[in-house]
Motif scaffolding. Structure first.
Motif, PDB file in Angstrom:
ATOM      1  N   LEU A  75       0.854  -1.191   0.000  1.00  0.00           N
ATOM      2  CA  LEU A  75       0.000   0.000   0.000  1.00  0.00           C
ATOM      3  C   LEU A  75       0.889   1.240   0.000  1.00  0.00           C
ATOM      4  O   LEU A  75       1.762   1.384   0.865  1.00  0.00           O
ATOM      5  N   VAL A  76       0.677   2.118  -0.966  1.00  0.00           N
ATOM      6  CA  VAL A  76       1.430   3.366  -1.049  1.00  0.00           C
ATOM      7  C   VAL A  76       0.480   4.520  -0.687  1.00  0.00           C
ATOM      8  O   VAL A  76      -0.516   4.762  -1.389  1.00  0.00           O
ATOM      9  N   SER A  77       0.786   5.201   0.416  1.00  0.00           N
ATOM     10  CA  SER A  77      -0.007   6.342   0.875  1.00  0.00           C
ATOM     11  C   SER A  77       0.824   7.619   0.722  1.00  0.00           C
ATOM     12  O   SER A  77       2.046   7.594   0.910  1.00  0.00           O
ATOM     13  N   TYR A  78       0.145   8.735   0.424  1.00  0.00           N
ATOM     14  CA  TYR A  78       0.855   9.984   0.122  1.00  0.00           C
ATOM     15  C   TYR A  78       0.589  11.030   1.205  1.00  0.00           C
ATOM     16  O   TYR A  78      -0.533  11.129   1.750  1.00  0.00           O
ATOM     17  N   PHE A  79       1.622  11.823   1.460  1.00  0.00           N
ATOM     18  CA  PHE A  79       1.537  12.851   2.507  1.00  0.00           C
ATOM     19  C   PHE A  79       2.265  14.103   2.035  1.00  0.00           C
ATOM     20  O   PHE A  79       3.050  14.070   1.093  1.00  0.00           O
ATOM     21  N   ILE A  80       1.988  15.194   2.735  1.00  0.00           N
ATOM     22  CA  ILE A  80       2.658  16.476   2.501  1.00  0.00           C
ATOM     23  C   ILE A  80       3.302  16.911   3.813  1.00  0.00           C
ATOM     24  O   ILE A  80       2.636  16.939   4.854  1.00  0.00           O
ATOM     25  N   GLU A  81       4.577  17.236   3.762  1.00  0.00           N
ATOM     26  CA  GLU A  81       5.249  17.811   4.927  1.00  0.00           C
ATOM     27  C   GLU A  81       5.398  19.313   4.691  1.00  0.00           C
ATOM     28  O   GLU A  81       6.029  19.742   3.716  1.00  0.00           O
ATOM     29  N   GLU A  82       4.791  20.101   5.605  1.00  0.00           N
ATOM     30  CA  GLU A  82       4.812  21.547   5.491  1.00  0.00           C
ATOM     31  C   GLU A  82       5.818  22.125   6.477  1.00  0.00           C
ATOM     32  O   GLU A  82       5.768  21.835   7.675  1.00  0.00           O
ATOM     33  N   VAL A  83       6.731  22.920   5.940  1.00  0.00           N
ATOM     34  CA  VAL A  83       7.800  23.509   6.745  1.00  0.00           C
ATOM     35  C   VAL A  83       7.692  25.031   6.640  1.00  0.00           C
ATOM     36  O   VAL A  83       7.893  25.596   5.554  1.00  0.00           O
ATOM     37  N   PRO A  84       7.366  25.766   7.755  1.00  0.00           N
ATOM     38  CA  PRO A  84       7.305  27.231   7.705  1.00  0.00           C
ATOM     39  C   PRO A  84       8.708  27.831   7.632  1.00  0.00           C
ATOM     40  O   PRO A  84       9.621  27.387   8.318  1.00  0.00           O
ATOM     41  N   ARG A  85       8.845  28.825   6.762  1.00  0.00           N
ATOM     42  CA  ARG A  85      10.133  29.504   6.598  1.00  0.00           C
ATOM     43  C   ARG A  85       9.927  31.021   6.753  1.00  0.00           C
ATOM     44  O   ARG A  85       8.867  31.561   6.386  1.00  0.00           O
ATOM     45  N   GLU A  86      10.933  31.705   7.282  1.00  0.00           N
ATOM     46  CA  GLU A  86      10.929  33.166   7.381  1.00  0.00           C
ATOM     47  C   GLU A  86      12.171  33.722   6.691  1.00  0.00           C
ATOM     48  O   GLU A  86      13.256  33.145   6.808  1.00  0.00           O
ATOM     49  N   GLU A  87      11.996  34.809   6.001  1.00  0.00           N
ATOM     50  CA  GLU A  87      13.128  35.467   5.367  1.00  0.00           C
ATOM     51  C   GLU A  87      12.896  36.997   5.401  1.00  0.00           C
ATOM     52  O   GLU A  87      11.752  37.461   5.373  1.00  0.00           O
ATOM     53  N   THR A  88      13.963  37.729   5.495  1.00  0.00           N
ATOM     54  CA  THR A  88      13.880  39.203   5.579  1.00  0.00           C
ATOM     55  C   THR A  88      14.310  39.795   4.246  1.00  0.00           C
ATOM     56  O   THR A  88      15.413  39.515   3.733  1.00  0.00           O
ATOM     57  N   VAL A  89      13.438  40.589   3.659  1.00  0.00           N
ATOM     58  CA  VAL A  89      13.700  41.264   2.387  1.00  0.00           C
ATOM     59  C   VAL A  89      13.462  42.766   2.590  1.00  0.00           C
ATOM     60  O   VAL A  89      12.330  43.183   2.893  1.00  0.00           O
ATOM     61  N   ASN A  90      14.557  43.549   2.467  1.00  0.00           N
ATOM     62  CA  ASN A  90      14.480  45.003   2.657  1.00  0.00           C
ATOM     63  C   ASN A  90      13.901  45.358   4.010  1.00  0.00           C
ATOM     64  O   ASN A  90      13.041  46.252   4.138  1.00  0.00           O
ATOM     65  N   GLY A  91      14.342  44.630   5.003  1.00  0.00           N
ATOM     66  CA  GLY A  91      13.897  44.912   6.366  1.00  0.00           C
ATOM     67  C   GLY A  91      12.515  44.402   6.687  1.00  0.00           C
ATOM     68  O   GLY A  91      12.025  44.591   7.806  1.00  0.00           O
ATOM     69  N   GLU A  92      11.881  43.725   5.703  1.00  0.00           N
ATOM     70  CA  GLU A  92      10.529  43.196   5.920  1.00  0.00           C
ATOM     71  C   GLU A  92      10.601  41.677   6.075  1.00  0.00           C
ATOM     72  O   GLU A  92      11.204  40.987   5.272  1.00  0.00           O
ATOM     73  N   VAL A  93       9.988  41.187   7.151  1.00  0.00           N
ATOM     74  CA  VAL A  93       9.959  39.742   7.411  1.00  0.00           C
ATOM     75  C   VAL A  93       8.822  39.116   6.617  1.00  0.00           C
ATOM     76  O   VAL A  93       7.647  39.509   6.770  1.00  0.00           O
ATOM     77  N   ARG A  94       9.172  38.193   5.787  1.00  0.00           N
ATOM     78  CA  ARG A  94       8.158  37.475   4.993  1.00  0.00           C
ATOM     79  C   ARG A  94       8.124  35.999   5.414  1.00  0.00           C
ATOM     80  O   ARG A  94       9.152  35.377   5.642  1.00  0.00           O
ATOM     81  N   ARG A  95       6.921  35.525   5.494  1.00  0.00           N
ATOM     82  CA  ARG A  95       6.718  34.130   5.874  1.00  0.00           C
ATOM     83  C   ARG A  95       6.184  33.334   4.672  1.00  0.00           C
ATOM     84  O   ARG A  95       5.318  33.819   3.944  1.00  0.00           O
ATOM     85  N   ARG A  96       6.718  32.131   4.542  1.00  0.00           N
ATOM     86  CA  ARG A  96       6.249  31.232   3.477  1.00  0.00           C
ATOM     87  C   ARG A  96       6.308  29.784   3.985  1.00  0.00           C
ATOM     88  O   ARG A  96       6.920  29.509   5.022  1.00  0.00           O
ATOM     89  N   THR A  97       5.642  28.931   3.274  1.00  0.00           N
ATOM     90  CA  THR A  97       5.591  27.511   3.656  1.00  0.00           C
ATOM     91  C   THR A  97       6.157  26.654   2.522  1.00  0.00           C
ATOM     92  O   THR A  97       5.678  26.735   1.376  1.00  0.00           O
TER      93      THR A  97
END
Length: 475
Positions: A75-97
């Motif tokens: 049996l092959v079951s599928y999953f998603i692993e979500e990892v939150p990331r933060e990065e600073t661009v021009n002094g602005e903190v942006r969040r992405r997954t």
């Protein structure tokens, strides 16, 4: 002494040497070695016919089905692993997954494999191959596969994917399948298997795989399954013990099974009408974890099963008998030599050569007849013909019926022994060593009074083959 007298004496000494039993024994030894040449040619002929038989067997298998190995299901079951990331661009903190595709390959919690193998011999030209139709039923259960069982690889959270889980199995070749392969989940409506693993996103070569889908709810809660398969095959049938506990039961009408694989059956019964065999394998014998993450399909697992052994592999048996040819040519020449030394007639070395060639022709007759009537009948016919030919020939050469009878008994013993050696391969060396010892012992005592130089022949009443007075041994 004059030169003429010297020459006459030298010629007389040379005649005595040439007429001596020792010289003839040497000539016979050289002749025996020369007979290795046609023996090797016969061995090459056996190999050629064996290759031809294999080619024909491959043609039969190509049209019907080759050796079959059933692996799975998984049996092959599928999953998603979500990892939150933060990065600073021009002094602005942006969040992405960041999202990573994950999958889990689950092996059955328990697996029961039952197969009924109906066999027959398929012939093409002179050759045949055991083929079968296997009615297979795979049943078992998959344990629940939920997201909390999937360890994160990137430090994120794992959740179920929208992709439908797949039940995947593998066969040796799909074109030999004789009915639609269906997946029955918890006794529900059958679902068809599709060829290959397209759309599964799994890496690597999955071979001749088949796949069918189940719902995410079924995968997360666990389910029972049943997979019926009907397929053609030949020569062998193997399965892989994929379950945490695996039960295998094979039934067939083939009376000569050869059990193969990592484990022999726990129980088996073999009769003239066929065989039954069963295996029971725990998790440790399987040697795989219950679940593998982000890996390949475990389709290279060791298998177990049965080979459909042909009772007499005549080419292998004849090839083994040819290897003993020089041994039996030597025994026959030794018997002829001893008979000649005490019989009224004589045997020329050319006649020894003809006798040796008759012994070599035996193997050609055996090979030719065995392809038509089977090994046993062919052996009886070829050995009887050669025995009668040589016995009558030697009897006429030495002008003694008793000598011919003795020669016939010797050859009958030789061919009877060779037959037993071919049937009892495990004892061939043991029996052969005793025969060699007996032959040397008989020769030693039979020739104990023989004048090997030919200067003064003696008589040995033990070896007297005629009722009259013993004739002087001659070459």
């Amino acid at each position: 002494m004059t030169f003429a007298q010297f020459c006459m004496a030298l010629l007389g000494a040379l005649r005595r040497v040439l007429a001596s039993p020792a010289f003839k024994a040497g000539i016979i030894s050289v002749l025996t070695l020369f007979l290795l040449i046609p023996t090797v040619m016969v061995s090459s002929l056996v190999d050629e016919r064996q290759f031809r038989a294999r080619d024909v067997a491959e043609d039969i298998a190509a049209g019907w089905g080759r050796k079959q190995t059933v692996i799975g299901p998984v049996l092959v079951s599928y999953f998603i692993e979500e990892v939150p990331r933060e990065e600073t661009v021009n002094g602005e903190v942006r969040r992405r997954t960041e999202r990573y595709r994950r999958w889990a390959v689950s092996l059955p919690r328990d697996l029961d494999i039952r197969a009924k193998i109906a066999t027959e011999d398929r012939k093409l030209s002179l050759y045949s191959l055991p083929v079968y139709r296997a009615d297979i039923r795979l049943t078992g259960h998959f344990a629940p596969m939920t997201a909390d069982r999937v360890p994160p690889r990137h430090g994120g959270q794992v959740r179920a994917s929208d992709e439908q889980p797949r039940v995947i199995a593998s066969l040796s070749e799909l074109r030999s399948v004789k009915s639609e392969i269906l997946l029955v989940v918890d006794g529900g409506k059958p679902r068809a298997f599709e060829p290959g693993t397209a759309g599964t996103g799994l890496p690597g070569n999955t071979g001749y795989a088949i796949n069918s889908t189940v719902t995410p709810a079924e995968a997360t809660s666990g389910f029972g399954f049943e997979i019926p398969i009907v397929l053609n095959g030949s020569s062998a049938f193997h399965v892989a013990p994929m379950g945490r506990t695996t039960q295998v039961s094979l039934t067939s009408n083939w009376p000569h099974p050869g059990f193969a694989g990592g484990l022999l059956p726990d129980q088996r019964e073999i009769t003239a009408d066929g065989f039954t065999a069963s295996w029971s394998l725990p998790n440790l014998a399987r040697g795989l974890p219950d679940v593998e993450f982000d890996g390949r399909l475990p389709f290279e697992l060791g298998t177990l099963g049965v080979n459909l052994v042909q009772q007499v592999d005549l080419y292998q048996t004849i090839d083994r008998s040819v290897k003993y040819a020089i041994f039996f040519i030597t025994l026959t020449f030794l018997a002829v030599f001893l008979i000649e030394m005490r019989a009224p007639g004589r045997v020329h070395w050319t006649q020894y050569g003809l006798t040796g060639l008759a012994l070599v022709v035996f193997y050609v007759m055996l090979l030719a007849l065995a392809e038509h009537v089977g090994y046993d009948i062919a052996y009886l016919a070829a050995s009887t013909a050669v025995t009668l030919l040589i016995a009558i020939y030697i009897g006429l050469l030495v002008a003694s019926r008793r000598a011919g009878l003795v020669m016939g008994l010797v050859l009958a013993s030789v061919y009877g022994t060779l037959y037993l050696l071919m049937r009892e391969e495990d004892y061939a060396m043991l029996v052969g060593s005793f025969i060699a010892f007996a032959a040397i012992a008989v020769t030693m005592f039979a020739t104990r009074k023989l004048d090997w130089s030919g200067a003064g022949p003696e008589q040995d009443p033990v070896l007297n083959l005629d009722a009259g007075a013993m004739a002087e041994p001659r070459t």
